[in-house]
Design an enzyme around this catalytic site. Structure first.
Site, PDB file in Angstrom:
ATOM      1  N   HIS A   1      -1.460  -5.650   2.069  1.00  8.87           N
ATOM      2  CA  HIS A   1      -2.419  -6.472   1.966  1.00  8.87           C
ATOM      3  C   HIS A   1      -2.325  -7.723   1.255  1.00  8.87           C
ATOM      4  O   HIS A   1      -1.461  -7.943   0.350  1.00  8.87           O
ATOM      5  CB  HIS A   1      -3.642  -5.710   1.197  1.00  8.87           C
ATOM      6  CG  HIS A   1      -4.499  -5.044   1.892  1.00  8.87           C
ATOM      7  ND1 HIS A   1      -4.913  -3.777   1.728  1.00  8.87           N
ATOM      8  CD2 HIS A   1      -5.416  -5.260   3.091  1.00  8.87           C
ATOM      9  CE1 HIS A   1      -5.778  -3.280   2.558  1.00  8.87           C
ATOM     10  NE2 HIS A   1      -6.098  -3.998   3.283  1.00  8.87           N
TER      11      HIS A   1
ATOM     12  N   ARG B   1     -18.122   0.148   5.038  1.00  5.10           N
ATOM     13  CA  ARG B   1     -19.526  -0.365   4.500  1.00  5.10           C
ATOM     14  C   ARG B   1     -20.076  -1.428   5.253  1.00  5.10           C
ATOM     15  O   ARG B   1     -21.269  -1.665   5.308  1.00  5.10           O
ATOM     16  CB  ARG B   1     -18.971  -0.935   3.141  1.00  5.10           C
ATOM     17  CG  ARG B   1     -19.838  -1.464   2.357  1.00  5.10           C
ATOM     18  CD  ARG B   1     -19.439  -1.879   0.832  1.00  5.10           C
ATOM     19  NE  ARG B   1     -18.412  -2.850   1.104  1.00  5.10           N
ATOM     20  CZ  ARG B   1     -18.463  -3.970   1.255  1.00  5.10           C
ATOM     21  NH1 ARG B   1     -19.645  -4.647   1.223  1.00  5.10           N
ATOM     22  NH2 ARG B   1     -17.551  -4.614   1.271  1.00  5.10           N
TER      23      ARG B   1
ATOM     24  N   CYS C   1      -8.117  -1.641   8.100  1.00  3.07           N
ATOM     25  CA  CYS C   1      -6.950  -1.668   7.853  1.00  3.07           C
ATOM     26  C   CYS C   1      -6.402  -0.241   7.467  1.00  3.07           C
ATOM     27  O   CYS C   1      -5.403   0.111   7.770  1.00  3.07           O
ATOM     28  CB  CYS C   1      -6.775  -2.514   6.404  1.00  3.07           C
ATOM     29  SG  CYS C   1      -6.791  -4.245   6.720  1.00  3.07           S
TER      30      CYS C   1
ATOM     31  N   GLU D   1       1.015  -1.438   0.106  1.00  3.18           N
ATOM     32  CA  GLU D   1       0.000  -0.060   0.093  1.00  3.18           C
ATOM     33  C   GLU D   1       0.812   1.346  -0.032  1.00  3.18           C
ATOM     34  O   GLU D   1       1.721   1.419   0.810  1.00  3.18           O
ATOM     35  CB  GLU D   1      -0.958   0.041   1.202  1.00  3.18           C
ATOM     36  CG  GLU D   1      -2.031  -1.252   1.215  1.00  3.18           C
ATOM     37  CD  GLU D   1      -3.204  -1.154   0.226  1.00  3.18           C
ATOM     38  OE1 GLU D   1      -3.088  -0.046  -0.656  1.00  3.18           O
ATOM     39  OE2 GLU D   1      -3.701  -2.086  -0.053  1.00  3.18           O
TER      40      GLU D   1
END
Length: 226
Positions: free
Chosen positions: A183, A105, A158, A95
């Site tokens: 990830h 969500r 995360c 990342e």
């Protein structure tokens, strides 16, 4: 007869510098979380002369950052790599950037579902990883392990931990400590695409060795068109 001076006790060996690697506990209905399994598999191993401390964070906003900060304070690592699960990705994702927003969500494991809230109020909009992600990318691909640079860590726990880590490492007490987020894909049987756990662990070992030995990142293309 004069007595001999006492023989000095041998000096204790200096403790090895540490690397902190974290994963997350399972969340939702996903079963085992490969990020946690990989972090624990690496625990107490030696990489580039550093002892790995592997730990598992709760998949909970707020609490995950608190546990991470305690681990950093306790172990004073030279490097921190937080790992998370990104189901649907086919490669180990390095990342690039953490953003200062929580926008869930789904609910976390404590039932919280923050929407459009800052990770740290009044802090910068974003932080870049301080890992040599391009060099890590090259090392992984050279070893035949699928890898990519990712431009988004999402807005769930995360990213929350990634941003919290980089904000912590930007403080005076942590200057010189590098860190970031990686990830990993699903395990076989959890969904497709997937990556066997042994491949994920081997990839993280390669990525960590690179991060510990490379100070200046490579300048190679690894961007995205969308």
């Amino acid at each position: 007869m004069a007595s001999r001076p006492p023989t000095p006790a041998p000096e204790a060996p200096a403790p090895r510098p540490t690397v902190l690697v974290t994963g997350f506990e399972p969340f939702g209905a996903g079963g085992d979380n490969p990020s946690a399994l990989a972090a624990l598999a690496l625990n107490d191993s030696d990489i580039a002369g550093h002892r790995v401390v592997g730990a598992v964070l709760p998949t909970v906003f707020g609490a995950s950052r608190a546990v991470l900060e305690d681990l950093v304070a306790r172990h004073r690592p030279a490097l921190v790599v937080c790992c998370g699960l990104a189901g649907g990705r086919a490669a180990i994702s390095l990342e690039r950037i953490a953003i200062n927003v929580d926008d869930a969500r789904i609910a976390d494991n404590a039932g919280a579902q923050p929407v459009d809230l800052p990770v740290v109020a009044g802090a910068p909009a974003a932080y870049f990883s301080t890992l040599p992600i391009k060099a890590m990318l090259q090392s992984l691909r050279s070893a035949g392990i699928a890898a990519e640079v990712s431009q988004t860590a999402g807005t769930f726990v995360c990213n929350h931990v990634f941003y919290g880590l980089m904000h912590l490492l930007a403080q005076p007490g942590c200057r010189g400590v590098r860190g970031g987020l990686v990830h990993v894909p699903w395990l076989p049987g959890q969904g497709e695409p997937a990556m066997p756990l042994e491949t994920t662990v081997a990839g993280l070992r390669i990525a960590l060795a690179c991060a510990l030995t490379v100070r200046k990142d490579l300048r190679i293309a690894a961007g995205a068109l969308d």
